[in-house]
Design a protein around this motif. Structure first.
Motif, PDB file in Angstrom:
ATOM      1  N   GLU A 185     -27.655 -26.798 -37.627  1.00  0.00           N
ATOM      2  CA  GLU A 185     -27.654 -28.151 -38.174  1.00  0.00           C
ATOM      3  C   GLU A 185     -29.080 -28.576 -38.537  1.00  0.00           C
ATOM      4  N   ALA A 186     -30.043 -28.262 -37.660  1.00  0.00           N
ATOM      5  CA  ALA A 186     -31.444 -28.603 -37.928  1.00  0.00           C
ATOM      6  C   ALA A 186     -31.978 -27.826 -39.138  1.00  0.00           C
ATOM      7  N   PHE A 187     -31.595 -26.547 -39.227  1.00  0.00           N
ATOM      8  CA  PHE A 187     -32.027 -25.696 -40.337  1.00  0.00           C
ATOM      9  C   PHE A 187     -31.529 -26.259 -41.667  1.00  0.00           C
ATOM     10  N   LEU A 188     -30.269 -26.652 -41.695  1.00  0.00           N
ATOM     11  CA  LEU A 188     -29.691 -27.204 -42.922  1.00  0.00           C
ATOM     12  C   LEU A 188     -30.401 -28.493 -43.322  1.00  0.00           C
ATOM     13  N   GLN A 189     -30.699 -29.330 -42.329  1.00  0.00           N
ATOM     14  CA  GLN A 189     -31.414 -30.571 -42.610  1.00  0.00           C
ATOM     15  C   GLN A 189     -32.793 -30.278 -43.191  1.00  0.00           C
ATOM     16  N   GLU A 190     -33.508 -29.311 -42.595  1.00  0.00           N
ATOM     17  CA  GLU A 190     -34.853 -28.963 -43.051  1.00  0.00           C
ATOM     18  C   GLU A 190     -34.845 -28.438 -44.485  1.00  0.00           C
ATOM     19  N   LYS A 191     -33.787 -27.708 -44.836  1.00  0.00           N
ATOM     20  CA  LYS A 191     -33.694 -27.131 -46.179  1.00  0.00           C
ATOM     21  C   LYS A 191     -33.122 -28.108 -47.203  1.00  0.00           C
ATOM     22  N   GLY A 192     -32.764 -29.298 -46.754  1.00  0.00           N
ATOM     23  CA  GLY A 192     -32.208 -30.287 -47.662  1.00  0.00           C
ATOM     24  C   GLY A 192     -30.800 -29.978 -48.120  1.00  0.00           C
ATOM     25  N   ILE A 193     -30.072 -29.217 -47.323  1.00  0.00           N
ATOM     26  CA  ILE A 193     -28.691 -28.847 -47.660  1.00  0.00           C
ATOM     27  C   ILE A 193     -27.743 -29.893 -47.097  1.00  0.00           C
ATOM     28  N   ASP A 194     -26.767 -30.287 -47.880  1.00  0.00           N
ATOM     29  CA  ASP A 194     -25.806 -31.318 -47.485  1.00  0.00           C
ATOM     30  C   ASP A 194     -25.053 -30.884 -46.226  1.00  0.00           C
ATOM     31  N   VAL A 195     -25.232 -31.602 -45.130  1.00  0.00           N
ATOM     32  CA  VAL A 195     -24.569 -31.247 -43.874  1.00  0.00           C
ATOM     33  C   VAL A 195     -23.176 -31.869 -43.771  1.00  0.00           C
ATOM     34  N   ASN A 196     -22.798 -32.651 -44.762  1.00  0.00           N
ATOM     35  CA  ASN A 196     -21.478 -33.289 -44.733  1.00  0.00           C
ATOM     36  C   ASN A 196     -20.401 -32.434 -45.392  1.00  0.00           C
ATOM     37  N   GLN A 197     -20.818 -31.359 -46.054  1.00  0.00           N
ATOM     38  CA  GLN A 197     -19.847 -30.459 -46.657  1.00  0.00           C
ATOM     39  C   GLN A 197     -19.148 -29.631 -45.572  1.00  0.00           C
ATOM     40  N   GLU A 198     -18.074 -28.953 -45.914  1.00  0.00           N
ATOM     41  CA  GLU A 198     -17.398 -28.063 -44.969  1.00  0.00           C
ATOM     42  C   GLU A 198     -17.944 -26.652 -45.132  1.00  0.00           C
TER      43      GLU A 198
END
Length: 271
Positions: A185-198
């Motif tokens: 979850e932290a990695f996705l946030q750092e990369k600017g990837i939408d964490v709300n997708q499935e």
């Protein structure tokens, strides 16, 4: 002092948490229980309860080594596999590690253990267009021998099969399932990837319940894609029904350790 020790034991980032979980698992393992019962029975064979302990150990050893019983238990626990054609398309497939032999160090190949389905099925999902990118989560564990992380080793395998480097991401810090979810979850946030997708969650079938629970807990929505099955189709032949088999004890060990892991994770609020 006791409260301080307990807080350390319940801290997922502290090695004591790992060792406490391992110790509890060891005590509850079927083979541990049967050996204790048999040893106690042998030492106190002249006493009635000693004989009962010995016979209880022998009977349990036969039950735990029975192929039919072990397979039915694992079959009931593992979720059904999904046809590739039936799964929805996702941007990212998340692969949990724990499938390579990091005790052997090499830089031109990957030594796989049981569980290679996790990455090979992820590769198949990618090749069939079911996922566009693969995120591998997993570090080096608590007592690393190999200087490489498992995520790095698996990434190299994917690159060798022709997957473009731009389509493979790795998270290398996590040491357990809880950290797989947290650090992903932290990695996705750092990369600017939408964490709300499935996301597509890819791991062993026996481990899927705990894995999905951890990802749900940190707020990542996932569709599960179980792989690496330990159970087989039901058979009723004489060897399966009556012959003892050491692999059956191994099956029970996997189940019991997973059940204890789920219990501990629930107790400390990870699920």
């Amino acid at each position: 002092m006791i409260n301080s020790t307990l807080s350390l034991a319940l801290d997922h980032t502290h090695p004591m948490f790992f060792y406490l979980s391992q110790f509890l698992s060891f005590l509850a393992l079927p083979l541990t229980i049967t050996i204790i019962l048999i040893v106690i029975g042998a030492f106190f064979i002249k006493r009635k309860w000693g004989k009962q302990s010995l016979w209880a150990g022998i009977i349990l050893l036969w039950l735990f080594s029975n192929q039919f019983i072990a397979n039915q238990a694992m079959l009931a626990w593992e979720p059904d596999f999904k046809a590739f054609s039936e799964v929805k398309n996702h941007e990212i497939g998340i692969v949990l590690t724990g499938v390579t032999n990091l005790s052997r160090t090499a830089y031109d190949r990957t030594f796989f253990n049981k569980g290679a389905d996790r990455i090979t099925h992820a590769l198949q999902l990618y090749q069939e267009g079911k996922i566009k990118k693969i995120l591998i989560t997993g570090g080096r564990g608590l007592n690393p021998v190999n200087p490489q992380s498992e995520a790095e080793v698996l990434k190299r395998f994917l690159l060798m099969t022709g997957v473009p480097e731009a389509d493979v991401m790795i998270e290398e810090r996590s040491k357990n399932t809880r950290e797989n979810a947290l650090f992903t979850e932290a990695f996705l946030q750092e990369k600017g990837i939408d964490v709300n997708q499935e996301f597509m969650l890819i791991t062993s079938a026996f481990h899927m319940k705990r894995s999905k629970g951890c990802f749900d807990k940190v707020g990542l929505r996932t569709e599960s894609f179980p792989t690496d099955y330990y159970s087989s189709d039901t058979k009723f032949d004489i060897p399966t029904l009556f012959f003892p088999d050491p692999y059956s004890i191994f099956i029970w060990h996997k189940l019991v350790k997973e059940w204890i892991g789920i219990l501990v994770y629930k107790l400390v609020g990870y699920l």
